[in-house]
Design a protein around this motif. Structure first.
Motif, mmCIF file in Angstrom:
data_model
loop_
_atom_site.group_PDB
_atom_site.id
_atom_site.type_symbol
_atom_site.label_atom_id
_atom_site.label_comp_id
_atom_site.label_asym_id
_atom_site.label_seq_id
_atom_site.Cartn_x
_atom_site.Cartn_y
_atom_site.Cartn_z
ATOM 1 N N LEU A 8 40.411 -17.532 -6.339
ATOM 2 C CA LEU A 8 40.916 -16.714 -6.668
ATOM 3 C C LEU A 8 41.709 -16.445 -5.576
ATOM 4 O O LEU A 8 43.544 -16.095 -5.844
ATOM 5 C CB LEU A 8 40.745 -15.758 -7.692
ATOM 6 N N HIS A 9 41.276 -15.820 -4.423
ATOM 7 C CA HIS A 9 41.962 -15.267 -2.952
ATOM 8 C C HIS A 9 43.402 -16.555 -3.026
ATOM 9 O O HIS A 9 44.759 -16.512 -2.586
ATOM 10 C CB HIS A 9 41.491 -15.557 -2.482
ATOM 11 N N ILE A 10 42.935 -17.543 -2.960
ATOM 12 C CA ILE A 10 43.793 -19.182 -2.246
ATOM 13 C C ILE A 10 45.214 -18.850 -3.946
ATOM 14 O O ILE A 10 46.108 -19.175 -3.343
ATOM 15 C CB ILE A 10 42.952 -20.280 -2.604
ATOM 16 N N GLU A 69 41.551 -17.361 7.986
ATOM 17 C CA GLU A 69 40.826 -15.836 8.831
ATOM 18 C C GLU A 69 41.146 -14.859 7.299
ATOM 19 O O GLU A 69 40.529 -13.889 7.715
ATOM 20 C CB GLU A 69 42.192 -15.853 9.404
ATOM 21 N N GLU A 70 42.190 -14.973 6.642
ATOM 22 C CA GLU A 70 42.527 -14.107 5.507
ATOM 23 C C GLU A 70 41.133 -13.804 4.670
ATOM 24 O O GLU A 70 40.998 -13.015 4.535
ATOM 25 C CB GLU A 70 43.846 -14.867 4.548
ATOM 26 N N LEU A 71 40.770 -15.181 4.271
ATOM 27 C CA LEU A 71 39.433 -15.177 3.097
ATOM 28 C C LEU A 71 37.910 -13.821 4.336
ATOM 29 O O LEU A 71 36.994 -13.230 3.741
ATOM 30 C CB LEU A 71 38.554 -16.808 3.075
ATOM 31 N N ARG A 103 38.538 -11.756 6.476
ATOM 32 C CA ARG A 103 39.264 -10.282 6.270
ATOM 33 C C ARG A 103 38.242 -9.671 5.458
ATOM 34 O O ARG A 103 37.724 -8.284 4.678
ATOM 35 C CB ARG A 103 40.398 -10.098 6.632
ATOM 36 N N HIS A 104 38.423 -10.298 3.923
ATOM 37 C CA HIS A 104 37.241 -9.754 2.715
ATOM 38 C C HIS A 104 35.827 -10.296 3.259
ATOM 39 O O HIS A 104 35.462 -10.110 1.925
ATOM 40 C CB HIS A 104 38.262 -10.829 1.597
ATOM 41 N N GLY A 105 35.669 -10.940 4.125
ATOM 42 C CA GLY A 105 33.691 -11.194 3.522
ATOM 43 C C GLY A 105 33.288 -12.217 3.409
ATOM 44 O O GLY A 105 32.380 -12.831 2.891
ATOM 45 N N TYR A 147 46.153 -16.718 -5.461
ATOM 46 C CA TYR A 147 46.887 -14.541 -4.840
ATOM 47 C C TYR A 147 47.894 -15.246 -4.326
ATOM 48 O O TYR A 147 49.158 -15.548 -4.435
ATOM 49 C CB TYR A 147 45.752 -14.328 -5.341
ATOM 50 N N HIS A 148 47.511 -15.711 -2.921
ATOM 51 C CA HIS A 148 47.909 -15.542 -1.883
ATOM 52 C C HIS A 148 49.310 -17.465 -2.040
ATOM 53 O O HIS A 148 50.466 -16.756 -1.505
ATOM 54 C CB HIS A 148 47.344 -15.927 -0.718
ATOM 55 N N ALA A 149 48.905 -18.016 -2.874
ATOM 56 C CA ALA A 149 49.469 -19.814 -2.661
ATOM 57 C C ALA A 149 51.452 -19.063 -3.700
ATOM 58 O O ALA A 149 51.989 -19.471 -3.413
ATOM 59 C CB ALA A 149 49.191 -20.718 -2.807
HETATM 60 ZN ZN LIG Z 1 43.369 -12.362 -0.570
#
Ligand SMILES: [Zn+2]
Length: 99
Positions: free
Chosen positions: A12-14, A30-32, A34-36, A16-18
């Motif tokens: 879902l993060h991927i 790196e982004e992930l 940061r979210h743990g 969202y960012h894409a």
């Molecule tokens: Zn994210």
């Protein structure tokens, strides 16, 4: 089991960012983190390839400073999936978190 659940959040993060911008492997890691989410290349790259095969991402390889990097963007099918998931996340949040 925990990995399965986390992997769904990672996907879902991927997506969202894409949707927001072009993404690439190292930047996503790196982004992930940061979210743990500590996602190894051995997990991330097959996940990106799977999303691409499913038609949710498109990939474009570009060479910068003699290094090849794959850039990913969301597709129309990816946007539909993301929107569908957004309402499911909201629904899940209402029950599980706000409950
Ligand atoms: Zn994210």
């Amino acid at each position: 089991m925990i990995r399965d659940l986390e992997l769904a959040f990672v996907k879902l993060h991927i997506l969202y960012h894409a949707d927001k911008e072009e993404v690439f492997g190292v930047g996503l890691m790196e982004e992930l983190s940061r979210h743990g989410y500590e996602v190894s290349p051995g997990t991330l790259y097959p996940t990106l390839a799977k999303l691409e095969r499913g038609g949710f991402l498109t990939c474009e390889a570009r060479t910068i400073d003699h290094k090849q990097r794959k850039y990913y963007r969301i597709t129309k099918a990816g946007i539909s999936l993301l929107n569908e998931m957004k309402s499911k996340i909201e629904e899940l949040y209402r029950e599980v978190v706000s409950g």
